[in-house]
Write a protein that holds these residues in place. Structure first.
Motif, short mmCIF file in Angstrom:
data_model
loop_
_atom_site.label_atom_id
_atom_site.label_comp_id
_atom_site.label_asym_id
_atom_site.label_seq_id
_atom_site.Cartn_x
_atom_site.Cartn_y
_atom_site.Cartn_z
N GLY A 84 -10.14 -4.70 -13.96
CA GLY A 84 -9.90 -3.91 -12.75
C GLY A 84 -10.80 -4.24 -11.58
N CYS A 85 -11.50 -5.38 -11.62
CA CYS A 85 -12.31 -5.78 -10.46
C CYS A 85 -11.41 -6.52 -9.48
CB CYS A 85 -13.49 -6.65 -10.91
SG CYS A 85 -12.98 -8.15 -11.75
N ASN A 86 -12.00 -7.07 -8.42
CA ASN A 86 -11.20 -7.78 -7.40
C ASN A 86 -10.78 -9.15 -7.91
OD1 ASN A 86 -13.92 -8.44 -7.41
ND2 ASN A 86 -13.98 -8.98 -5.25
N GLU A 87 -9.92 -9.15 -8.92
CA GLU A 87 -9.52 -10.38 -9.60
C GLU A 87 -8.84 -11.37 -8.67
OE1 GLU A 87 -7.21 -9.70 -13.06
OE2 GLU A 87 -8.68 -8.39 -14.02
N LYS A 88 -7.87 -10.92 -7.88
CA LYS A 88 -7.10 -11.83 -7.04
C LYS A 88 -7.99 -12.51 -6.00
CE LYS A 88 -2.57 -9.61 -7.52
NZ LYS A 88 -1.44 -8.96 -6.80
N GLN A 89 -8.89 -11.74 -5.40
CA GLN A 89 -9.79 -12.30 -4.38
C GLN A 89 -10.71 -13.36 -4.99
OE1 GLN A 89 -12.03 -9.34 -2.18
NE2 GLN A 89 -13.63 -10.83 -1.67
N LEU A 90 -11.25 -13.06 -6.18
CA LEU A 90 -12.16 -13.99 -6.83
C LEU A 90 -11.43 -15.26 -7.27
CD1 LEU A 90 -14.21 -11.48 -9.02
CD2 LEU A 90 -15.08 -12.84 -7.12
N SER A 91 -10.23 -15.11 -7.80
CA SER A 91 -9.47 -16.28 -8.25
C SER A 91 -9.02 -17.14 -7.08
CB SER A 91 -8.25 -15.83 -9.07
OG SER A 91 -8.67 -15.26 -10.29
#
Length: 450
Positions: A184-191
């Protein structure tokens, strides 16, 4: 020196596992994500490859179901199909539990520990070998995020913590399943950040590889040779005297491309053409590879460039010794064109031919390595392979390769040009790798909110 409370020891009591750098990182993750921190085994199926005896070397073939080995996971975290082998459909399907498909993640558990990649859609299904762990049926997160997380400083540190074994280090299926994953962290931004950084990294690596692979064109120019010109036809004629001289009746041996390459060299009156066995000695000094820390496998050498790939293979059985300035020539699948000029001594796979120049006053070792990577040699070797499952070039055929040997001054000029290109290529690679490391560090800072 450090102390650990007995109540804090949950999994292992060894020193490495409980080093402060690992316990502090785990504390940060638990403090940041709390209940949203889950073991990988809770959000995905983590499976190991089949027992070593389930798939033997004799099962390898040139078509069927692809088999993922450590060599197929690049050190930068993506699939590499250059040295792909196959097993029969029957055998592959009988091991259906260890099959993977697009969107699954594969991780190396020996050799180059912790290298991971997402399986793409190049094949409908693939099997994994005994030294591979697969992550399947991911939920509550995404394969892209887990892949990027495992490649990041955080993920690599967690993997490093779980390594066991003093000599042949490994990481087990349970170790992978225990890796803590934030949910549930900012997965899309990090990826997205990692994807952009990887594209930039690959551009730098490709520029580096291009500098070295284009030495082939430079060679033809300086040797004043035209490109190898031939007609790829279904049948051709050859003199009986050639068959008797070469002691082979193989159609591939007399392929028009190979014959055109030989004709191109032998008709160049300005440059002498000699058999490889006339200018190098072949060394086959066998030693045990067990417990070796300086073992070089075929996967450790890049195709085309003559650079080390950084891939470490598990040492087993016997190996050849080699010395500085020896030339290592890969005899398995010679079309991969793996040729290395050794910069230091070590031991290597017996799938290498180890050569040493007889007279360095007339022939430079660096020149021999360059010419063995050129199309003049590749046009010969790819038609001299024997064996369907493990195509190799025999010892005698390697010795009978023809190479052009120009004046020592021309050789020195070629070596000088290669040296300039290698320096530039390594600088490009170093810059690309520094940017890639910086991206992983940024991933860690943004993940932990630092």
């Amino acid at each position: 020196v450090f102390a650990v409370k007995r109540g804090d020891i949950e999994k292992r009591i060894d020193i490495n596992y409980n080093l402060p750098k690992y316990t502090i990182l785990e504390h940060k993750l638990r403090e940041k994500f709390g209940d949203n921190l889950k073991a990988l085994g809770e959000i995905a199926d983590v499976i190991c490859g089949p027992f070593g005896s389930a798939i033997k070397n004799t099962d390898y073939q040139e078509s069927g179901i692809p088999l993922i080995r450590i060599t197929n996971i690049s050190k930068d975290g993506y699939m590499d199909y250059k040295d792909l082998i196959y097993i029969s459909n029957e055998l592959g399907n009988s091991l259906s539990r260890t099959q993977v498909s697009s969107g699954d993640i594969v991780i190396s558990q020996r050799g180059s520990l912790g290298q991971c990649a997402i399986v793409d859609d190049a094949f409908e299904k693939m099997n994994i070998s005994a030294n591979i762990i697969a992550i399947k049926n991911i939920h509550e997160s995404s394969a892209t995020f887990i892949h990027d997380y495992l490649l990041s400083i955080v993920g690599q540190t967690l993997l490093e913590r779980n390594v066991s074994g003093q000599v042949q280090q490994k990481i087990t299926t349970q170790d992978i399943a225990d890796i803590l994953i934030p949910i549930g962290c900012n997965e899309k931004q990090l990826s997205k950040m990692m994807t952009i950084a990887y594209c930039s990294y690959r551009d730098g690596i490709e520029q580096s590889e291009k500098l070295l692979s284009e030495m082939n064109e430079y060679l033809f120019d300086i040797l004043k040779m035209s490109k190898i010109d031939y007609k790829d036809r279904l049948c051709s004629a050859i003199r009986l005297s050639n068959i008797v001289e070469n002691k082979t009746f193989s159609a591939g041996y007399y392929h028009p491309e190979r014959m055109a390459a030989l004709h191109l060299m032998k008709t160049n009156i300005e440059i002498s053409v000699r058999k490889l066995s006339d200018i190098v000695t072949f060394y086959r000094n066998l030693v045990s590879a067990e417990n070796s820390t300086n073992y070089l496998g075929l996967a450790g050498v890049e195709s085309q460039t003559g650079e080390l790939s950084g891939v470490q293979e598990e040492a087993a059985g016997q190996a050849f010794t080699y010395e500085k300035d020896d030339i290592l020539y890969g005899r398995l699948r010679p079309y991969l064109n793996k040729v290395l000029l050794a910069e230091k001594e070590g031991i290597c796979s017996t799938e290498f031919h180890v050569m040493r120049v007889i007279d360095t006053e007339t022939v430079l070792p660096e020149y021999v390595a360059v010419i063995l990577r050129s199309d003049l040699i590749l046009s010969q070797t790819k038609h001299m392979m024997t064996g369907n499952t493990h195509p190799r070039i025999s010892n005698d055929d390697v010795k009978n390769l023809y190479i052009p040997v120009p004046d020592i001054g021309v050789q020195a000029e070629i070596v000088k040009e290669l040296g300039k290109r290698r320096i530039e290529a390594r600088m490009l690679r170093a810059e690309a790798e520094q940017e890639w490391r910086a991206a992983k560090e940024q991933f860690e800072r943004e993940l932990l909110g630092e």
